[in-house]
Design a protein around this motif. Structure first.
Motif, PDB file in Angstrom:
ATOM      1  N   SER B  88       0.826  -1.208   0.000  1.00  0.00           N
ATOM      2  CA  SER B  88       0.000   0.000   0.000  1.00  0.00           C
ATOM      3  C   SER B  88       0.858   1.255   0.000  1.00  0.00           C
ATOM      4  N   PRO B  89       1.246   1.695  -1.196  1.00  0.00           N
ATOM      5  CA  PRO B  89       2.035   2.927  -1.287  1.00  0.00           C
ATOM      6  C   PRO B  89       1.247   4.159  -0.846  1.00  0.00           C
ATOM      7  N   ALA B  90      -0.070   3.993  -0.670  1.00  0.00           N
ATOM      8  CA  ALA B  90      -0.879   5.140  -0.259  1.00  0.00           C
ATOM      9  C   ALA B  90      -0.921   5.311   1.243  1.00  0.00           C
ATOM     10  N   ALA B  91      -0.065   4.584   1.973  1.00  0.00           N
ATOM     11  CA  ALA B  91      -0.102   4.686   3.430  1.00  0.00           C
ATOM     12  C   ALA B  91       0.102   6.123   3.895  1.00  0.00           C
ATOM     13  N   GLY B  92       0.934   6.884   3.156  1.00  0.00           N
ATOM     14  CA  GLY B  92       1.155   8.279   3.517  1.00  0.00           C
ATOM     15  C   GLY B  92      -0.130   9.071   3.446  1.00  0.00           C
ATOM     16  N   LEU B  93      -0.844   8.892   2.333  1.00  0.00           N
ATOM     17  CA  LEU B  93      -2.115   9.607   2.168  1.00  0.00           C
ATOM     18  C   LEU B  93      -3.110   9.194   3.244  1.00  0.00           C
ATOM     19  N   ASN B  94      -3.176   7.893   3.529  1.00  0.00           N
ATOM     20  CA  ASN B  94      -4.171   7.411   4.486  1.00  0.00           C
ATOM     21  C   ASN B  94      -3.935   7.933   5.884  1.00  0.00           C
ATOM     22  N   ASN B  95      -2.679   8.025   6.270  1.00  0.00           N
ATOM     23  CA  ASN B  95      -2.395   8.356   7.656  1.00  0.00           C
ATOM     24  C   ASN B  95      -2.008   9.801   7.866  1.00  0.00           C
ATOM     25  N   VAL B  96      -1.277  10.382   6.922  1.00  0.00           N
ATOM     26  CA  VAL B  96      -0.835  11.767   7.098  1.00  0.00           C
ATOM     27  C   VAL B  96      -1.833  12.726   6.468  1.00  0.00           C
ATOM     28  N   GLY B  97      -2.472  12.311   5.376  1.00  0.00           N
ATOM     29  CA  GLY B  97      -3.571  13.104   4.854  1.00  0.00           C
ATOM     30  C   GLY B  97      -3.304  13.883   3.587  1.00  0.00           C
ATOM     31  N   ALA B  98      -2.158  13.704   2.939  1.00  0.00           N
ATOM     32  CA  ALA B  98      -1.913  14.405   1.678  1.00  0.00           C
ATOM     33  C   ALA B  98      -0.821  13.646   0.930  1.00  0.00           C
ATOM     34  N   GLU B  99      -0.544  14.069  -0.287  1.00  0.00           N
ATOM     35  CA  GLU B  99       0.507  13.394  -1.043  1.00  0.00           C
ATOM     36  C   GLU B  99       1.286  14.378  -1.903  1.00  0.00           C
ATOM     37  N   HIS B 100       2.602  14.404  -1.721  1.00  0.00           N
ATOM     38  CA  HIS B 100       3.479  15.118  -2.646  1.00  0.00           C
ATOM     39  C   HIS B 100       4.379  14.064  -3.256  1.00  0.00           C
ATOM     40  N   ILE B 101       4.110  13.735  -4.537  1.00  0.00           N
ATOM     41  CA  ILE B 101       4.799  12.586  -5.109  1.00  0.00           C
ATOM     42  C   ILE B 101       6.211  12.949  -5.516  1.00  0.00           C
ATOM     43  N   LEU B 102       7.166  12.104  -5.084  1.00  0.00           N
ATOM     44  CA  LEU B 102       8.567  12.337  -5.394  1.00  0.00           C
ATOM     45  C   LEU B 102       9.004  11.520  -6.598  1.00  0.00           C
ATOM     46  N   TRP B 103       8.463  10.317  -6.723  1.00  0.00           N
ATOM     47  CA  TRP B 103       8.939   9.389  -7.741  1.00  0.00           C
ATOM     48  C   TRP B 103       7.807   8.438  -8.075  1.00  0.00           C
ATOM     49  N   GLN B 104       7.649   8.117  -9.369  1.00  0.00           N
ATOM     50  CA  GLN B 104       6.544   7.245  -9.728  1.00  0.00           C
ATOM     51  C   GLN B 104       6.945   6.299 -10.846  1.00  0.00           C
ATOM     52  N   SER B 105       6.450   5.052 -10.787  1.00  0.00           N
ATOM     53  CA  SER B 105       6.716   4.092 -11.839  1.00  0.00           C
ATOM     54  C   SER B 105       5.595   3.070 -11.812  1.00  0.00           C
ATOM     55  N   GLY B 106       4.678   3.181 -12.784  1.00  0.00           N
ATOM     56  CA  GLY B 106       3.535   2.270 -12.804  1.00  0.00           C
ATOM     57  C   GLY B 106       2.632   2.520 -11.610  1.00  0.00           C
TER      58      GLY B 106
END
Lengths: 193, 306
Positions: B88-106
């Motif tokens: 679950s790469p979205a753990a940051g969004l789920n727990n901290v509440g936002a997302e600033h993406i640094l790196w993405q692949s698929g």
């Protein structure tokens, strides 16, 4: 033979013998957590510690089994020093309530009673207990107490419960059978009707 | 073999060792509650530092502690976080509440908040590890039992704890002896070429004598305890519990303060005036935070939503 009430079967009789058995069970749980794991691949292993609630439950009932597993897991965390995971201690205790319920369905090990019917109920209990404990209790507590991620903890829970079910069935049933035979051979008394 | 254990069986010389059991148990319980209650790094770091200071003040043998810490670090933090990243790469969004993406692949991506989440959980685990270490190093089994009893646990449970603690070295010795003698007779337990089924069967052969040896002691110990009148009265006193010293009073007051602060924090910042997300994060404003229902984050929920 005196008949025990349901409550007595559930709680066990808390005399000195029970206390010492639960304490030794907890110690054995701690030792098996630290030394008694079966390596499968590198980095993954099955723990044999969950055999303890089976034996304690078979002798004294589900609540002593749960106490032995809960205290044992806490102590294992303390001596193993991998940090405290209260969620897993509670989950193990809940699973042990189901695993150790042998006297509730008539499998009196101390009288040598353990046959195929009891085995089937035992396996069902093991599966239900692990599903509730590691599928629900551990997940809720991990998220609330430790802030872990539910997906990862669910995967770990599935892994842990599959391992536990394997250990509790494949190792547990022969061990209970042996215990029952041993107790049965010690007494030559037969029940009169 | 005993080097692997951090349990302490003899009282030590330093300030923390000399406290009474009740003080140590109360401090440990309140400390655990404080660490569990919060996900805020501004509180976790001081708690971590207090516990590390406690451990250092006892001048322990660092080798087993460091080994344990490294094992925990590799198994829980490294492997756990790789798993977390995959599952679950979205753990940051789920727990901290936002997302600033640094790196993405698929479908895999790394966000700033994901790293923050990992960091906070690591600090929390380490704080909990340090508090367990501090407690395990400072407390002997008898002190643990007497302290628990004074905290209100029934004394039969306390006896279980201290007896279990006390018999662990014996049982560990028995276990190692039985395992070695079984392996000497050719019982394969760890070999790589042995199948899992064979290993399980061999484990039964190993465990049966272990169980009989361990539970064979029960009769002796129980009789000895009964003969000395164990369990006759409703209460009992403890040999290990001594009069409170000046240091005890100071630590007890500090523990009480910590308890009150924890309750205040939980009531104030978890219920009355909570931060919108579970984890506090320095670069986010409360308005930016999205609310995520925890049940929507489970990977199997999307199968039901079709």
């Amino acid at each position: 033979m005196e008949q025990k009430s349901f409550g007595e079967k559930l709680l066990g009789v808390w005399n000195t013998r029970t206390i010492v058995t639960v304490a030794i069970g907890a110690a054995l749980f701690g030792v098996l957590m630290n030394y008694g794991s079966i390596p499968i691949f590198t980095n993954t292993s099955l723990t044999t510690a969950m055999i303890v609630p089976v034996v304690v439950g078979a002798m004294f009932g589900p609540v002593p089994a749960a106490v032995a597993a809960g205290v044992g897991n806490t102590i294992a965390d303390l001596i193993g020093g991998w940090g405290m995971y209260p969620a897993w201690s509670v989950a193990n205790a809940v699973a042990s309530l189901f695993i150790g319920a042998l006297p509730l369905y008539g499998a009196y090990i101390t009288e040598g009673k353990f046959d195929v019917k009891h085995m089937i109920i035992y396996v069902v209990c093991v599966i239900i207990g692990n599903a509730i404990a590691f599928g629900v209790v551990a997940q809720v507590l991990t998220v609330v107490l430790e802030g872990g991620d539910m997906n990862v903890s669910l995967l770990q829970g599935v892994y842990a419960s599959v391992g536990n079910i394997l250990v509790e069935c494949v190792i547990g049933i022969p061990v209970i059978k042996l215990l029952a035979n041993r107790y049965a051979s010690r007494t030559n008394l037969t029940e009169e009707n | 073999m005993n080097n692997r254990f951090v349990i302490n069986y003899t009282p030590g010389p330093t300030f923390l060792h000399k406290l009474t059991g009740f003080t140590k148990v109360a401090l440990f319980l309140v400390m655990t509650a404080a660490i569990i209650s919060t996900f805020d790094i501004r509180i976790l770091i001081p708690l971590l530092l207090i516990n590390v200071a406690e451990v250092i003040s006892m001048k322990p043998n660092y080798k087993p502690i460091i080994i344990m810490f490294l094992i925990t670090f590799v198994t829980v933090t490294l492997i756990g976080n790789v798993m977390l990243f995959v599952v679950s790469p979205a753990a940051g969004l789920n727990n901290v509440g936002a997302e600033h993406i640094l790196w993405q692949s698929g479908r895999f991506y790394l966000s700033k908040e994901f790293l923050w989440y990992i960091f906070v959980v690591f600090i929390k685990r380490t704080a909990s590890f340090a508090s367990v270490m501090a407690f395990a190093l400072a407390t002997t089994p008898s002190e643990f039992a007497s302290g628990l009893n004074k905290c209100g646990f029934p004394y039969k449970v306390c006896t279980i704890v201290s007896l279990a603690y006390r018999t662990i070295p014996d049982i560990a010795n028995d276990f190692i002896n039985i395992r070695n003698s079984m392996m000497m007779r050719g019982l394969e337990l760890t070999g790589k070429k042995v199948s899992l089924w064979k290993k399980l069967k061999n484990t039964v052969i190993l465990l049966v004598p272990m169980i009989f040896t361990a539970f064979g002691k029960v009769g002796n110990i129980a009789n000895a305890m009964d003969l000395r009148g164990y369990g006759k009265n409703k209460k009992r006193t403890w040999y290990a519990e001594h009069e409170a010293s000046k240091g005890d009073r100071i630590v007890r007051i500090l523990t009480l303060v910590l308890l009150l602060l924890t309750i205040y924090y939980v009531v104030m910042y978890r219920f009355i005036n909570p931060w919108p997300a579970k984890f506090w994060c320095p670069w986010l404003q409360p308005e930016e935070i999205q609310h995520i229902n925890i049940f929507d984050t489970l990977f199997f929920m999307k199968w039901f939503k079709k």
